[in-house]
Design a protein around this motif. Structure first.
Motif, PDB file in Angstrom:
ATOM      1  N   UNK A  19      -0.054  10.039  -3.616  1.00 60.53           N
ATOM      2  CA  UNK A  19      -0.762  10.338  -2.371  1.00 60.53           C
ATOM      3  C   UNK A  19       0.222  10.559  -1.230  1.00 60.53           C
ATOM      4  N   UNK A  20       1.407  10.085  -1.397  1.00 61.94           N
ATOM      5  CA  UNK A  20       2.410  10.166  -0.336  1.00 61.94           C
ATOM      6  C   UNK A  20       3.760  10.481  -0.991  1.00 61.94           C
ATOM      7  N   UNK A  58       0.594   4.029  -2.763  1.00 61.09           N
ATOM      8  CA  UNK A  58       0.337   5.433  -2.416  1.00 61.09           C
ATOM      9  C   UNK A  58       1.375   6.360  -3.056  1.00 61.09           C
ATOM     10  N   UNK A  83       0.833  -1.212   0.000  1.00 61.61           N
ATOM     11  CA  UNK A  83       0.000   0.000   0.000  1.00 61.61           C
ATOM     12  C   UNK A  83       0.863   1.255   0.000  1.00 61.61           C
TER      13      UNK A  83
END
Lengths: 405, 228
Positions: free
Chosen positions: B61-62, B56, B52
């Motif tokens: 997202x990260x 991400x 994950x």
């Protein structure tokens, strides 16, 4: 435009996702505003009533007098009549009425009864005004010279009734001796127990003759169109209608003890409202924290998909605005209806409270103020509190990471 | 289609380290991989291996600690936050484990949600949403809210939503984790069909053997590193 529509649609629908919570939150806002409006309207209404009875009918909201007249209220500082200036004053659209008066103190006696009275000479036009007509408790208004109308309690104290003759003695203009025999033509409900104990009303011509102050006025009593406490047109009227040697004084200046009493009492009411707002504020904050916590995953998901934080924050903010404004509108509407009902059927205090109020000189009724500014001010305050409570979910929006889905 | 030498996704020596109270956590340690356009790939490994986290990072997202990620020729690790949001909005579709549909929107509005964020007009949004809902077998369910749909149906709406804006890459994080066998098979069939029809590249993170069996390309992660 598409985004604005999306924001409004989501905000509106979000209100319906937990209807019970939205209803309770809206109801809390509505109740707080309803309570604030009722409480503040009654409080300010009572003050208005106090001022209307103590100030409005007797000394006047605004007085025009010789600059040396206050605070001694000495007859020697009376004004010379100026009918032209008076007509100009009466033509002013901000002035509801303007009446000249002559006023002083005397001893009244009949038989073995005597008492001190504040006599006031009023003009025939003022007698015709609805206020005085409504005050007549017994007898009738007449333009027969030498007639006097006594405050109901003063008449009781002197044990006189309509048709009796009493003797008035006192000091007249420039040290002259004032004396007259007046026939009681009626008694008056003054709306204030203290006024009823000391008021004696005579015609202006009779007063001038009694005091030997021919062609003179102690002051001109002015009632402005707006008599709400918040309005004070004194300075403005003074600038528009100057009179040599005279000045315009508002009741607030002439009766500082009354304004202080009102301010002290008003502060107590404000403290109670403050406590109410704090309680409601924390309640709203709790709701907002709950809302933010249960939607954090959804915020994260929407951020992940490319929604800007500003738009997401806008949706939450619009949601809170809709909720708070809807609650405030309901509260304002209900509060206004209740105030109108209380205006039609004012609360009348009973028992010890009523007695205590009467002892302090106030009529024991609670008429509300109809001033719209109460509704608008407190509606504004409650909406601002609701919007401030939105800071928590907004903070959540700006702190949530899209990976927290 | 791009030539095989120009992959849609290139992950180059990506490292992601978290700070925690117990010290640094090296979730992803120097992972490099290429994914060709139109691929149907799975990122597999046990729980906690960094799937994950890597997904991400690929989805923007990260932020990565070091290394670069390119999608369709754009180095997303070099984009500003605002540029990353725009990139995600237009180029990447997401399918989440817990469906994550907007509960106050009905099925077609959920599918059209990303297009609405893009400012696409209502008629085009609606046509595309209905077309995709038909493709995932939800004709007749367009006006139903998520609460009126089963888990499998919700995930199919989520797949339709991920494809709505015709992204280059769809990232699906454990998309079948909450589904029963039948729903999983149905969903995989749908995604495979869409992969063929729309030419969209799919990358799953999963430890579901059924998904792994269907994947054309498999990247296996162990302790934050790619195992060959």
């Amino acid at each position: 435009m598409t985004l604005v529509r999306l924001a409004l649609r989501l905000a509106w629908r979000n209100l319906g996702r937990n209807r019970r919570r939205s209803l309770i939150t809206g109801a809390a806002i509505a109740f707080a505003l309803f309570f604030a409006i009722i409480m503040r309207s009654l409080q300010l209404g009572v003050y208005n009533h106090m001022v209307a009875t103590v100030v409005g009918s007797m000394s006047g909201y605004v007085q025009v007098s010789d600059t040396a007249y206050w605070p001694s209220q000495n007859l020697d500082y009376a004004l010379y009549e100026d009918p032209e200036w008076l007509d100009e004053l009466r033509a002013d659209r901000d002035i509801a009425s303007a009446y000249p008066r002559l006023q002083g103190f005397s001893l009244l006696s009949v038989g073995d009864q005597s008492g001190v009275a504040q006599w006031v000479g009023i003009s025939p036009e003022e007698v015709d005004a609805p206020l005085w007509q409504a005050r007549l408790a017994s007898g009738s208004w007449t333009d027969a010279p030498g007639s006097v109308w006594l405050g109901k309690r003063l008449a009781e104290q002197l044990r006189v009734s309509v048709g009796d003759t009493l003797v008035a003695m006192g000091q007249g203009f420039q040290g002259s001796m004032a004396g007259a025999a007046w026939v009681v033509a009626g008694t008056l409900n003054m709306g204030n127990p203290e006024l009823e104990k000391r008021s004696a009303v005579v015609g202006l011509a009779d007063a001038q003759e009694f005091a030997g102050a021919y062609g003179m006025w102690s002051y001109v009593q002015i009632t402005p169109r707006s008599t709400e406490l918040s309005a004070d047109p004194t300075a403005d009227l003074g600038a528009r209608h100057p009179l040599d040697g005279a000045h315009f004084l508002g009741w607030q200046t002439r009766m500082p003890e009354l304004i202080q009493a009102i301010q002290a009492d008003s502060s107590g009411g404000k403290v109670i409202l403050f406590i109410l707002y704090v309680v409601i504020g924390f309640g709203l904050l709790g709701t907002m924290i709950m809302l933010a916590n249960e939607r954090q995953r959804e915020f994260a998901m929407q951020l992940a998909m490319g929604m800007r934080r500003g738009l997401l924050a806008g949706i939450v903010f619009v949601e809170v605005v809709l909720l708070s404004v809807a609650g405030a509108l309901v509260g304002a509407l209900l509060g206004r209806i209740a105030v109108l009902i209380l205006d039609r059927f004012p609360l009348r205090l009973q028992g010890d409270v009523a007695a205590a109020m009467e002892q302090q000189g106030w009529e024991p009724i609670l008429p509300p103020s109809l001033d719209w500014s109460i509704t608008l001010t407190h509606g504004g305050i409650i909406v601002v509190i609701a919007l401030l409570s939105a800071a928590w979910p907004l903070r959540t929006v700006f702190k949530t990471s899209p990976v927290h889905r | 289609m791009s030539a095989p030498s120009q992959p849609l996704l290139r992950v180059d020596h990506v490292v992601k380290t978290y700070e925690s109270s117990a010290g640094p956590v090296h979730a992803v340690q120097g992972v490099s991989l290429d994914l060709q356009r139109g691929a149907f790939a799975a990122l597999v490994g046990p729980s906690g291996c960094g799937k994950t986290t890597l997904l991400n990072a690929i989805g923007g997202l990260d932020r990565v600690t070091s290394g670069q990620i390119w999608i369709d020729g754009t180095e997303i690790t070099a984009l500003t936050d605002r540029e990353t949001i725009e990139f995600r909005l237009h180029r990447i579709g997401f399918v989440f484990q817990a469906y994550n549909l907007v509960p106050v929107l009905n099925a077609w509005e959920n599918v059209a949600f990303v297009m609405e964020l893009q400012g696409i007009g209502v008629r085009d949004r609606r046509d595309r949403a209905f077309e995709l809902l038909a493709a995932v077998g939800l004709t007749g369910k367009e006006l139903q809210r998520p609460s009126q749909l089963s888990g499998g149906q919700q995930q199919r709406v989520a797949v339709a939503r991920a494809l709505a804006s015709r992204p280059s890459l769809v990232l699906a994080d454990e998309p079948t984790a909450n589904l029963d066998s039948k729903s999983t098979e149905t969903l995989l069939d749908i995604m495979r069909d869409l992969n063929h029809q729309e030419g969209t590249t799919f990358l799953f993170s999963t430890h579901d053997q059924r998904v792994i069996n269907r994947a054309e390309t498999i990247f296996r992660l162990e302790d934050g590193q790619l195992a060959r």
